[in-house]
Write an enzyme that holds these catalytic residues in place. Structure first.
Site, PDB file in Angstrom:
ATOM      1  N   HIS A  50     -14.170  25.896  25.074  1.00  0.00           N
ATOM      2  CA  HIS A  50     -12.996  25.955  25.974  1.00  0.00           C
ATOM      3  C   HIS A  50     -12.263  27.297  25.902  1.00  0.00           C
ATOM      4  CE1 HIS A  50     -13.409  21.821  27.067  1.00  0.00           C
ATOM      5  NE2 HIS A  50     -13.211  21.377  25.852  1.00  0.00           N
ATOM      6  N   ASP A  94     -21.466  18.440  26.316  1.00  0.00           N
ATOM      7  CA  ASP A  94     -20.184  17.894  25.858  1.00  0.00           C
ATOM      8  C   ASP A  94     -19.542  17.116  27.008  1.00  0.00           C
ATOM      9  OD1 ASP A  94     -18.054  18.648  23.449  1.00  0.00           O
ATOM     10  OD2 ASP A  94     -17.053  18.244  25.349  1.00  0.00           O
ATOM     11  N   HIS A 141     -16.619  17.287  27.965  1.00  0.00           N
ATOM     12  CA  HIS A 141     -15.638  18.144  28.652  1.00  0.00           C
ATOM     13  C   HIS A 141     -16.327  19.440  29.075  1.00  0.00           C
ATOM     14  CE1 HIS A 141     -13.588  15.726  25.512  1.00  0.00           C
ATOM     15  NE2 HIS A 141     -12.743  15.470  26.501  1.00  0.00           N
ATOM     16  N   ASP A 166     -19.124  14.030  22.326  1.00  0.00           N
ATOM     17  CA  ASP A 166     -17.997  13.160  22.668  1.00  0.00           C
ATOM     18  C   ASP A 166     -18.204  12.376  23.967  1.00  0.00           C
ATOM     19  OD1 ASP A 166     -17.834  15.498  24.116  1.00  0.00           O
ATOM     20  OD2 ASP A 166     -15.856  16.078  23.353  1.00  0.00           O
TER      21      ASP A 166
HETATM   22 ZN   LIG Z   1     -15.466  17.715  24.293  1.00  0.00          ZN
END
Ligand SMILES: [Zn+2]
Length: 308
Positions: free
Chosen positions: A126, A163, A165, A245
Site C-alpha cells: 500500500h 492480497d 486489498h 487476508d
Molecule cells: Zn490486505
C-alpha cells in the site's frame, strides 16, 4: 533444487501496540505451522539484512523518506495514517523488510536457490511513492522489482498480488512502465478505495472480487484474466505480493477463500514458472487470522517445495 525462507528478528522492533492486527505474532504463527508440518526442515532458512538507501529511493521520493525519519517517535506511537502506527523501531524494521527482499532477489539471481518466500513485516504494497498507507511504509515489492530491472537488467518482471486489498502503492510506483506487468486480484469495492482500482493502465490487470466471493469465482477469474496476460508477457522473473487476508477466517476482508485456494494459487504459479525455469520470489503482505495465516502460507510454500 531448493526453496529459501527469509525472515529477520528486527521486525520485533516494529511495535504496533496492543490491539493492532499487524503484529509480530504473525511471523511466529507462520513459522510454527511450517515446523508442525515438517516443511521447515526442507527449507533453506536464511536471515535478512537492512536496506541500501539507493534501493528505497528508486521507489520513494527523498523528501518522503526524510519526513518519515523526522516524525518517528522516540517512544510510544504516532499514526502516519488512520491505520498505520509507527514506533521508535518501525523504520528500522521497514528497512529490514526492504533489505531482506533485495537480498533474496540478489541470491535468487545468483541461483543460490530456485525460489524464495520472504516473511517480512511491516508489509509494503500500500505504500505509494510519497505516502504511507495501510500498515506500509516502504513498498518492498516495487523496490525489489526496480532493483531487478536496474541492477540485474531484467526487461520483463511480472508482479502477482492476491492480497484481499489492492496493492495501490505498487501501481502508483510502477504504472505504465512496460518492464513490469501487474496482475492484481482483490475485493471490490473495498479498502484502499483509491482511483487505481478502476483506472486502466497499460501494464495492469485488475481482477475485482465481490464481497463473499470464494474459490470458484477466484479461480475462474485468475485463469481467465491473469493467465493470458502472463503468457503474453513472458516474464523473466515472477514476484508475488503474497497476502493471505482473502481467507474466509480473516477479519480484515469479506472474501471466502479456503486453505486449499492458496495451494491452488501456488500450483498455478508453479505450473507456469517451473517448466520455464523461472525464478519466483514471494513477499508476505497481509493475513491477520493467525491460524488461517499459518495454514495458508504453509499450503503456498509446500507448492514452492514440490519438485515433480
Ligand atoms: Zn490486505
Amino acid at each position: 533444487m531448493t526453496t529459501a525462507y527469509f525472515s529477520f528478528q528486527q521486525h520485533f522492533t516494529h511495535d504496533t501496540g496492543d490491539d493492532h492486527p499487524e503484529h509480530a505474532m504473525r511471523i511466529l504463527a507462520i513459522e510454527q505451522e511450517l515446523k508442525k508440518r515438517g516443511l521447515w526442515e526442507q527449507l533453506d532458512i536464511r536471515d535478512g539484512q537492512t536496506a541500501n538507501e539507493p534501493d528505497i529511493l528508486r521507489a520513494h521520493s527523498p523528501g518522503y523518506v526524510e519526513q518519515l525519519q523526522l516524525i518517528q517517535p522516540q517512544q510510544g506511537h504516532i499514526y502516519v495514517d488512520e491505520d498505520t502506527p509507527m514506533s521508535a523501531g518501525s523504520l528500522d524494521a521497514a528497512r529490514y523488510s526492504v533489505g531482506t527482499c533485495t537480498l533474496a532477489l540478489d541470491q535468487l539471481m545468483k541461483n543460490e536457490f530456485n525460489n524464495a518466500f520472504v516473511a517480512v513485516r511491516p508489509p509494503g504494497h500500500h505504500a505509494e511513492h510519497r505516502k504511507s498507507m495501510g500498515f506500509c511504509f516502504f513498498n518492498n515489492i516495487a523496490i525489489t522489482a526496480l532493483r531487478a530491472a536496474e541492477v540485474h537488467h531484467l526487461q520483463r518482471i511480472a508482479i502477482l498480488d492476491f492480497d484481499a486489498h489492492q496493492g495501490n502503492g505498487t501501481i502508483d510506483i510502477l504504472k505504465n512502465d512496460p518492464r513490469f506487468l501487474m496482475l492484481s486480484s482483490f475485493q471490490h469495492p473495498f479498502f484502499p478505495y483509491t482511483h487505481y482500482q478502476d483506472n486502466k493502465y497499460s501494464n495492469l490487470i485488475n481482477v475485482h472480487l465481490d464481497a463473499g466471493s470464494g474459490s470458484v469465482e477466484f479461480r475462474s477469474k485468475i485463469d481467465d484474466l491473469w493467465g493470458p496476460a502472463l503468457r503474453g508477457f513472458a516474464p523473466e522473473l515472477i514476484l508475488v505480493s503474497a497476502g493471505f487476508d482473502a481467507h474466509r477466517d480473516d477479519p480484515m476482508a469479506e472474501l471466502c477463500l479456503l486453505d486449499d485456494d492458496y495451494r491452488w494459487m501456488g500450483d498455478w504459479i508453479r505450473a507456469y514458472a517451473a517448466p520455464r525455469h523461472l525464478p519466483v520470489l514471494a513477499i508476505l503482505e497481509g493475513g491477520y487470522d493467525l491460524n488461517a495465516l499459518g495454514r495458508s502460507v504453509s499450503e503456498f510454500i509446500a507448492t514452492m517445495l514440490r519438485r515433480d
